[in-house]
Motif scaffolding. Structure first.
Motif, PDB file in Angstrom:
ATOM      1  N   LEU A  40       0.868  -1.168   0.000  1.00  0.00           N
ATOM      2  CA  LEU A  40       0.000   0.000   0.000  1.00  0.00           C
ATOM      3  C   LEU A  40       0.908   1.220   0.000  1.00  0.00           C
ATOM      4  O   LEU A  40       1.772   1.354   0.872  1.00  0.00           O
ATOM      5  CB  LEU A  40      -0.883   0.019   1.257  1.00  0.00           C
ATOM      6  N   ASN A  41       0.739   2.083  -0.988  1.00  0.00           N
ATOM      7  CA  ASN A  41       1.548   3.292  -1.072  1.00  0.00           C
ATOM      8  C   ASN A  41       0.690   4.514  -0.782  1.00  0.00           C
ATOM      9  O   ASN A  41      -0.428   4.636  -1.301  1.00  0.00           O
ATOM     10  CB  ASN A  41       2.152   3.453  -2.474  1.00  0.00           C
ATOM     11  N   LEU A  42       1.197   5.412   0.030  1.00  0.00           N
ATOM     12  CA  LEU A  42       0.584   6.717   0.237  1.00  0.00           C
ATOM     13  C   LEU A  42       1.544   7.727  -0.385  1.00  0.00           C
ATOM     14  O   LEU A  42       2.677   7.866   0.073  1.00  0.00           O
ATOM     15  CB  LEU A  42       0.398   7.018   1.732  1.00  0.00           C
ATOM     16  N   VAL A  43       1.088   8.376  -1.428  1.00  0.00           N
ATOM     17  CA  VAL A  43       1.931   9.328  -2.151  1.00  0.00           C
ATOM     18  C   VAL A  43       1.255  10.692  -2.079  1.00  0.00           C
ATOM     19  O   VAL A  43       0.075  10.823  -2.419  1.00  0.00           O
ATOM     20  CB  VAL A  43       2.104   8.901  -3.627  1.00  0.00           C
ATOM     21  N   THR A  44       1.992  11.693  -1.623  1.00  0.00           N
ATOM     22  CA  THR A  44       1.469  13.057  -1.579  1.00  0.00           C
ATOM     23  C   THR A  44       2.480  13.993  -2.233  1.00  0.00           C
ATOM     24  O   THR A  44       3.683  13.737  -2.211  1.00  0.00           O
ATOM     25  CB  THR A  44       1.218  13.528  -0.136  1.00  0.00           C
ATOM     26  N   ALA A  45       1.985  15.064  -2.824  1.00  0.00           N
ATOM     27  CA  ALA A  45       2.852  16.110  -3.376  1.00  0.00           C
ATOM     28  C   ALA A  45       3.133  17.087  -2.246  1.00  0.00           C
ATOM     29  O   ALA A  45       2.211  17.743  -1.745  1.00  0.00           O
ATOM     30  CB  ALA A  45       2.171  16.802  -4.549  1.00  0.00           C
ATOM     31  N   GLY A  46       4.372  17.156  -1.813  1.00  0.00           N
ATOM     32  CA  GLY A  46       4.758  17.914  -0.632  1.00  0.00           C
ATOM     33  C   GLY A  46       4.271  19.344  -0.574  1.00  0.00           C
ATOM     34  O   GLY A  46       3.942  19.841   0.499  1.00  0.00           O
ATOM     35  N   ARG A  47       4.170  20.004  -1.701  1.00  0.00           N
ATOM     36  CA  ARG A  47       3.716  21.399  -1.642  1.00  0.00           C
ATOM     37  C   ARG A  47       2.206  21.515  -1.490  1.00  0.00           C
ATOM     38  O   ARG A  47       1.687  22.584  -1.225  1.00  0.00           O
ATOM     39  CB  ARG A  47       4.224  22.174  -2.849  1.00  0.00           C
ATOM     40  N   TYR A  48       1.480  20.392  -1.669  1.00  0.00           N
ATOM     41  CA  TYR A  48       0.025  20.406  -1.554  1.00  0.00           C
ATOM     42  C   TYR A  48      -0.500  19.662  -0.330  1.00  0.00           C
ATOM     43  O   TYR A  48      -1.541  19.996   0.213  1.00  0.00           O
ATOM     44  CB  TYR A  48      -0.627  19.803  -2.799  1.00  0.00           C
ATOM     45  N   ALA A  49       0.212  18.614   0.070  1.00  0.00           N
ATOM     46  CA  ALA A  49      -0.279  17.784   1.171  1.00  0.00           C
ATOM     47  C   ALA A  49       0.871  17.012   1.796  1.00  0.00           C
ATOM     48  O   ALA A  49       1.917  16.812   1.183  1.00  0.00           O
ATOM     49  CB  ALA A  49      -1.343  16.809   0.668  1.00  0.00           C
ATOM     50  N   ASP A  50       0.645  16.568   3.026  1.00  0.00           N
ATOM     51  CA  ASP A  50       1.608  15.741   3.745  1.00  0.00           C
ATOM     52  C   ASP A  50       0.842  14.550   4.297  1.00  0.00           C
ATOM     53  O   ASP A  50      -0.283  14.704   4.787  1.00  0.00           O
ATOM     54  CB  ASP A  50       2.240  16.544   4.882  1.00  0.00           C
ATOM     55  N   GLY A  51       1.428  13.367   4.220  1.00  0.00           N
ATOM     56  CA  GLY A  51       0.734  12.174   4.689  1.00  0.00           C
ATOM     57  C   GLY A  51       1.527  11.408   5.722  1.00  0.00           C
ATOM     58  O   GLY A  51       2.753  11.482   5.760  1.00  0.00           O
ATOM     59  N   ARG A  52       0.795  10.657   6.549  1.00  0.00           N
ATOM     60  CA  ARG A  52       1.429   9.833   7.582  1.00  0.00           C
ATOM     61  C   ARG A  52       0.611   8.557   7.752  1.00  0.00           C
ATOM     62  O   ARG A  52      -0.622   8.596   7.754  1.00  0.00           O
ATOM     63  CB  ARG A  52       1.464  10.594   8.894  1.00  0.00           C
ATOM     64  N   VAL A  53       1.301   7.441   7.889  1.00  0.00           N
ATOM     65  CA  VAL A  53       0.661   6.147   8.098  1.00  0.00           C
ATOM     66  C   VAL A  53       1.149   5.582   9.427  1.00  0.00           C
ATOM     67  O   VAL A  53       2.344   5.570   9.699  1.00  0.00           O
ATOM     68  CB  VAL A  53       1.009   5.152   6.966  1.00  0.00           C
ATOM     69  N   GLU A  54       0.207   5.119  10.240  1.00  0.00           N
ATOM     70  CA  GLU A  54       0.540   4.520  11.530  1.00  0.00           C
ATOM     71  C   GLU A  54      -0.213   3.197  11.658  1.00  0.00           C
ATOM     72  O   GLU A  54      -1.384   3.105  11.292  1.00  0.00           O
ATOM     73  CB  GLU A  54       0.120   5.463  12.654  1.00  0.00           C
ATOM     74  N   VAL A  55       0.464   2.162  12.155  1.00  0.00           N
ATOM     75  CA  VAL A  55      -0.160   0.866  12.382  1.00  0.00           C
ATOM     76  C   VAL A  55      -0.712   0.842  13.801  1.00  0.00           C
ATOM     77  O   VAL A  55       0.002   1.138  14.751  1.00  0.00           O
ATOM     78  CB  VAL A  55       0.842  -0.289  12.198  1.00  0.00           C
ATOM     79  N   LEU A  56      -1.996   0.489  13.940  1.00  0.00           N
ATOM     80  CA  LEU A  56      -2.642   0.427  15.245  1.00  0.00           C
ATOM     81  C   LEU A  56      -3.154  -0.984  15.501  1.00  0.00           C
ATOM     82  O   LEU A  56      -3.854  -1.545  14.661  1.00  0.00           O
ATOM     83  CB  LEU A  56      -3.823   1.395  15.311  1.00  0.00           C
ATOM     84  N   GLU A  57      -2.798  -1.541  16.652  1.00  0.00           N
ATOM     85  CA  GLU A  57      -3.375  -2.804  17.087  1.00  0.00           C
ATOM     86  C   GLU A  57      -4.607  -2.459  17.909  1.00  0.00           C
ATOM     87  O   GLU A  57      -4.501  -1.809  18.946  1.00  0.00           O
ATOM     88  CB  GLU A  57      -2.378  -3.597  17.924  1.00  0.00           C
ATOM     89  N   VAL A  58      -5.769  -2.874  17.429  1.00  0.00           N
ATOM     90  CA  VAL A  58      -7.018  -2.548  18.104  1.00  0.00           C
ATOM     91  C   VAL A  58      -7.408  -3.729  18.981  1.00  0.00           C
ATOM     92  O   VAL A  58      -7.668  -4.820  18.493  1.00  0.00           O
ATOM     93  CB  VAL A  58      -8.135  -2.235  17.088  1.00  0.00           C
ATOM     94  N   ASP A  59      -7.428  -3.498  20.292  1.00  0.00           N
ATOM     95  CA  ASP A  59      -7.784  -4.557  21.241  1.00  0.00           C
ATOM     96  C   ASP A  59      -9.255  -4.405  21.633  1.00  0.00           C
ATOM     97  O   ASP A  59      -9.938  -3.507  21.141  1.00  0.00           O
ATOM     98  CB  ASP A  59      -6.850  -4.530  22.451  1.00  0.00           C
ATOM     99  N   PRO A  60      -9.771  -5.272  22.506  1.00  0.00           N
ATOM    100  CA  PRO A  60     -11.190  -5.193  22.877  1.00  0.00           C
ATOM    101  C   PRO A  60     -11.639  -3.853  23.471  1.00  0.00           C
ATOM    102  O   PRO A  60     -12.829  -3.552  23.475  1.00  0.00           O
ATOM    103  CB  PRO A  60     -11.355  -6.331  23.885  1.00  0.00           C
ATOM    104  N   ASN A  61     -10.698  -3.039  23.977  1.00  0.00           N
ATOM    105  CA  ASN A  61     -11.071  -1.712  24.484  1.00  0.00           C
ATOM    106  C   ASN A  61     -11.478  -0.770  23.362  1.00  0.00           C
ATOM    107  O   ASN A  61     -12.124   0.237  23.607  1.00  0.00           O
ATOM    108  CB  ASN A  61      -9.916  -1.088  25.280  1.00  0.00           C
TER     109      ASN A  61
END
Length: 126
Positions: A40-61
């Motif tokens: 999975l690629n997240l590509v942004t043009a730096g002068r228009y947008a900035d992107g960040r991807v974070e992996v989250l482990e979702v537990d029963p809470n």
């Protein structure tokens, strides 16, 4: 697989779903070392947008769903989520994505079967 960024080094992709950040202007090549891969690629043009991807482990809470100051996407990698967003109940299955568009939108999600792995993708417009 291995990502080679020439003079900027390399990244060995040994763990599933591990995000790697690099500049799009870098010379980049990939070498397959362990069979087929899904990327999975997240590509942004730096002068228009900035992107960040974070992996989250979702537990029963569960996981708070809120848009914040960015366009926020929740992409389910493994498992499934049962979510309530603005009073609406949703099931988000593996491979599906929830898009939080309205800055006032809020919600909560719990794993359908005890645990889920999710990418939280934030895209901020410049």
């Amino acid at each position: 697989f291995v990502l080679d960024f020439a003079e900027h080094g390399s990244a060995e992709m040994t763990r599933p779903f591990n995000p790697v950040t690099f500049e799009g202007s870098w010379s980049t090549s990939a070498r397959n070392v362990n069979g087929s891969n899904q990327v999975l690629n997240l590509v942004t043009a730096g002068r228009y947008a900035d992107g960040r991807v974070e992996v989250l482990e979702v537990d029963p809470n569960g996981l708070q769903l809120a848009k914040g100051d960015t366009l926020r996407l929740f992409h389910v990698l493994t498992g499934a989520l049962e979510a309530e967003v603005d009073g609406e109940t949703l099931t988000i299955k593996q491979g599906e994505t929830l898009r939080m568009e309205d800055s006032a939108s809020t919600g909560h999600a719990v794993p359908a079967d005890g645990q889920a792995l999710v990418y939280r993708i934030d895209i901020a417009l410049a």
